[in-house]
Design a protein around this motif. Structure first.
Motif, PDB file in Angstrom:
ATOM      1  N   THR A 174       0.828  -1.204   0.000  1.00  0.00           N
ATOM      2  CA  THR A 174       0.000   0.000   0.000  1.00  0.00           C
ATOM      3  C   THR A 174       0.866   1.259   0.000  1.00  0.00           C
ATOM      4  N   ASN A 185       1.123   3.924  -2.962  1.00  0.00           N
ATOM      5  CA  ASN A 185       0.988   5.337  -2.655  1.00  0.00           C
ATOM      6  C   ASN A 185       2.109   6.131  -3.331  1.00  0.00           C
ATOM      7  N   GLN A 228      -5.542  -1.054  -3.086  1.00  0.00           N
ATOM      8  CA  GLN A 228      -5.410  -0.345  -1.812  1.00  0.00           C
ATOM      9  C   GLN A 228      -6.680  -0.433  -0.978  1.00  0.00           C
ATOM     10  N   GLY A 271      -3.375   4.631   2.445  1.00  0.00           N
ATOM     11  CA  GLY A 271      -4.197   4.567   1.243  1.00  0.00           C
ATOM     12  C   GLY A 271      -4.781   5.916   0.870  1.00  0.00           C
TER      13      GLY A 271
END
Length: 812
Positions: free
Chosen positions: A309, A313, A444, A701
């Protein structure tokens, strides 16, 4: 060259400082989370591995199976020890029985502070063979002879310091439970916190009979959870599982040889690898701490998900800057930079950023470590941050993160055509960028939603544990352990306490209705020629027990006051086990509890109450008087008058009366609801862990989603301008942006729901009284995700919607 690359990377990161900060924060939390989970997993997997022969060492357990009923018992009958040494002479020196003493009072002779109430899992009677199986570093004494003679004791270093300070403990005397003296003959290193056999006060097994801790030396029908057998098998030159299987086959014959035929039909002795004891939540161990491997691997998987995640990102934010950096790429290519050089440059930027994040993650992990250790019930001393393995893991994590987070953005940025880049004609609408970006967003949110669903289900199970009807009243009951008593002591204490204000009732018993340590036995009903093939839980208690705990008598009457067992009260489960449909049908029937004992009549039936925790099914139970078995005083308090101050004063008065009655012992109390809550610490920890990890995943997220919205807003600038010129409202444009992400959240929910359902079903499967996984859990998780997504999207989408269309269309 490297210095120049780093300087260039830092310059680029400084120029785009907003994205740099967001990336660093996201990576820092993701890496810190991974590091802490790695420390926790390493700790759990290291249990009992300090023993050199851990892979060859086993605990002997009893396995009962009849139809749908199945269970394991770690307590081994006392006569099994001699029988094992006779039938398996090759294991004589590598086979032992340890007998634990629950919370004894130990007095150190000659010390200023000489009376200590020790915790469970600290004191046990052990044989000299114990040290052939479990590794202790010896500071003083000889392991072969230190516990050979009666009335001897071996202490760990910290216990020796606790009892005798800096004085030499060898030859000093300890008095245990105010009834027997033991001379210190050895001092060993402290056992590591990752030991499922963590004894630190080891009394000579040769003193056990005289000490009187147990009376069933010849009884194959009775067992005590604290009396466990361990053995080390000879190392196999081929496969240890072959040696284990061969020994289990011999134990099957051993069971048939020594157990009664009706017992051997459903009950046999088996081996449990020492390395698996910590991971078995169904059977207790001396450390009173277990962690299933499913939970450990779930922690590892969650850590990987959070790292992914964080990397997603980064990718989202890095490619969101792609258009802004397109002219930079064009200039570099015109000046002769190759694609490989550009890839190196962008990977270098990622590496620098990751390096900063790794340093900050280490600091965050250091600060959070005590709280995480407390959350997971881990000894913080067993979680070293400055360790070669940990440093190696961090470096590997940094390299993996750099590749995961930086490789794709570097390929995207380095692949721009210089002519289009310099003209500013790069646009990504309709390209594969959107497809990949949507997939990343779905991934995510799927991870976040799985954690949200897990958190809700874990909370529901914990709430169910707290609110379930146990069949008795647990509120405002104070429990106090009582030592072996002299004649008249219990009556004197009762008289003192009964006159105290706000004492509603009090009772003596072996234990509260729900307890981990239990007396289980087989019974012979009426004129049957054999004992039952199921175990019955005995609850010795006085006549005030039913009133104190609010148990419900549904047939017959309560037994009459007595010091020994004369009449029996049974629960509904035993009535059903014996084949009766109505409780009244069992009244007047006779039950023999052990060979040679007189049969006793059943005079009453009580409604079922939970004999164990809610992890296990309610067991058939018998209540009866037995003064010699009473080990707990239960005091029902009236708490409505005077508040907390009155309760504290009352506890002080109870302590004074107790200490006046038992001056040589240490007063200790616990409220029953706290005792019961301790049964569910694993579930409480799981809920807290899910809650924490879900929060981190959602936070990271959202950072990634912020980057995606920024990317979309920049990519669709002219589209927004045209829509506004044609009359679109701000609300319409915000809805246009938001609708796309709501669709992605719903797709993520479809992916996350079956996965989360399966994982949580597996987590709940070993709990007898479990909460149902309702459909609304998944709807609630989806709604929460939508709200979070909309809150994240709203800032950038409103900003794009409010932009002046003249500026966005000027280049056209």
């Amino acid at each position: 060259m490297i210095a120049n690359s780093v300087k260039t990377s830092l310059r680029a990161l400084k120029r785009n400082w907003t994205y740099t900060i967001i990336n660093v924060v996201g990576l820092t939390f993701g890496l810190a989370c991974c590091l802490l989970l790695f420390l926790a997993i390493r700790y759990e997997l290291s249990y009992d591995r300090h023993n050199a022969n851990a892979d060859q060492t086993y605990r002997m357990v009893g396995h009962y199976k009849k139809d749908a009923d199945e269970g394991y018992n770690v307590g081994i009958p006392m006569p099994a020890l001699a029988a094992l040494r006779t039938d398996f002479p090759e294991l004589k020196q590598y086979l032992t029985l340890t007998h634990e003493i629950f919370e004894p009072v130990i007095q150190a002779r000659g010390s200023a502070v000489n009376k200590f109430k020790e915790r469970i899992g600290l004191v046990a009677f052990v044989e000299p063979e114990y040290f052939n199986i479990f590794d202790y570093g010896w500071q003083r004494g000889n392991p072969k002879i230190a516990l050979k003679n009666p009335n001897t004791v071996v202490l760990s270093e910290q216990m020796a310091q606790k009892y005798f300070g800096t004085a030499d403990p060898i030859g000093k005397t300890l008095r245990v439970q105010n009834k027997m003296d033991f001379v210190v003959t050895g001092v060993v290193d402290n056992p590591p916190p990752t030991s499922s056999v963590p004894f630190e006060v080891m009394l000579s097994f040769a003193s056990l009979k005289q000490f009187g801790a147990y009376t069933g030396w010849e009884d194959w029908e009775a067992s005590f959870t604290g009396a466990q057998v361990h053995m080390t098998l000879p190392a196999s030159s081929h496969d240890q599982t072959v040696a284990e299987a061969a020994m289990e086959a011999r134990l099957a014959a051993f069971s048939k040889k020594y157990l009664a035929p009706q017992d051997a039909k459903y009950y046999k002795f088996e081996l449990q690898p020492l390395a698996e004891v910590h991971f078995d939540a169904e059977t207790p161990n001396y450390a009173r701490r277990t962690m299933s491997k499913q939970t450990i691997w779930a922690m590892a998987l969650i850590g990987l998900f959070i790292l992914i995640t964080a990397c997603v990102n980064f990718i989202n934010l890095a490619t969101a800057q792609a258009i802004r950096r397109s002219k930079e790429v064009g200039v570099r290519k015109v000046l002769g930079s190759t694609r490989i050089q550009l890839v190196r440059q962008f990977l270098g930027e990622t590496g620098v950023l990751t390096g900063i994040a790794v340093g900050l993650a280490f600091v965050v992990a250091y600060v959070a470590l005590p709280s995480v250790a407390k959350l997971l019930n881990i000894n913080a001393d067993g979680l070293p941050l400055v360790d070669p393995v940990v440093i190696g893991f961090l470096l590997l994590l940094a390299l993996l993160t750099t590749l995961l987070a930086g490789f794709y953005p570097s390929l995207v940025l380095s692949g721009y055509q210089p002519v289009l880049a310099l003209k500013g004609k790069l646009r990504v609408e309709g390209s594969n960028y959107f497809t990949l970006r949507r997939s990343l967003i779905v991934g995510q949110f799927a991870i976040s939603q799985m954690l949200i669903i897990g958190t809700i289900i874990a909370y529901s199970q914990v709430k169910h544990f707290r609110s379930a009807d146990l069949g008795y009243n647990k509120e405002a009951i104070l429990t106090v352990p009582i030592p072996e008593q002299k004649p008249g002591q219990l009556e004197n204490l009762r008289a003192k306490l009964a006159g105290l204000p706000n004492v509603q009732s009090l009772s003596y018993a072996m234990s509260p209705p729900s307890a981990n340590g239990n007396w289980q036995t087989s019974i012979r009903f009426e004129n049957s020629d054999r004992y039952s093939d199921f175990s019955v839980v005995m609850r010795p208690a006085d006549t005030a027990y039913v009133r104190t705990y609010g148990l419900k008598l549904i047939a017959g009457r309560l037994y009459l006051p007595a010091d020994t067992m004369r009449e029996l009260v049974v629960n509904e489960s035993l009535v059903r086990k014996l084949g009766f449909r109505q409780p009244q049908q069992i009244l007047g029937k006779m039950i023999e509890l052990s060979a040679g004992q007189p049969k006793r009549p059943v005079v009453g039936v009580i409604k079922d109450f939970n004999t164990f925790s809610l992890h296990q099914k309610t067991a058939p139970s018998i209540l009866s008087t037995s003064r010699s078995s009473y080990g707990t005083l239960s005091v029902k308090l009236i708490t409505e008058q005077g508040g907390i101050e009155a309760v504290n004063r009352l506890i002080g008065s109870i302590e004074q009366a107790w200490e006046a009655t038992f001056p040589d012992f240490v007063f200790k109390y616990e409220f029953l609801d706290d005792t019961i809550n301790n049964f569910y610490k694993n579930e409480e920890r799981t809920f807290a862990l899910f809650r924490l990890l879900a929060g981190i995943a959602i936070f990271i997220g959202c950072l990634g989603l912020y980057g995606v919205v920024a990317f979309v807003a920049e990519a669709r600038t002219k589209e927004v301008g045209i829509r506004k010129v044609l009359g679109a409202s701000v609300l319409h444009i915000v809805g246009l942006f938001s609708l796309d992400f709501v669709k992605l959240v719903l797709i993520a929910l479809l992916i996350a729901s079956p996965v989360a359902w399966y994982v949580m079903t597996q987590w709940l499967k070993d709990i007898e009284y479990k909460t149902a996984i309702e459909w609304w859990v998944f709807i609630l998780a989806g709604l929460l995700s939508i709200v979070i997504a909309l809150l994240t999207v709203s800032f950038q989408s409103i900003k794009a919607a409010l932009m002046n269309p003249v500026k966005s269309l000027r280049s056209e």
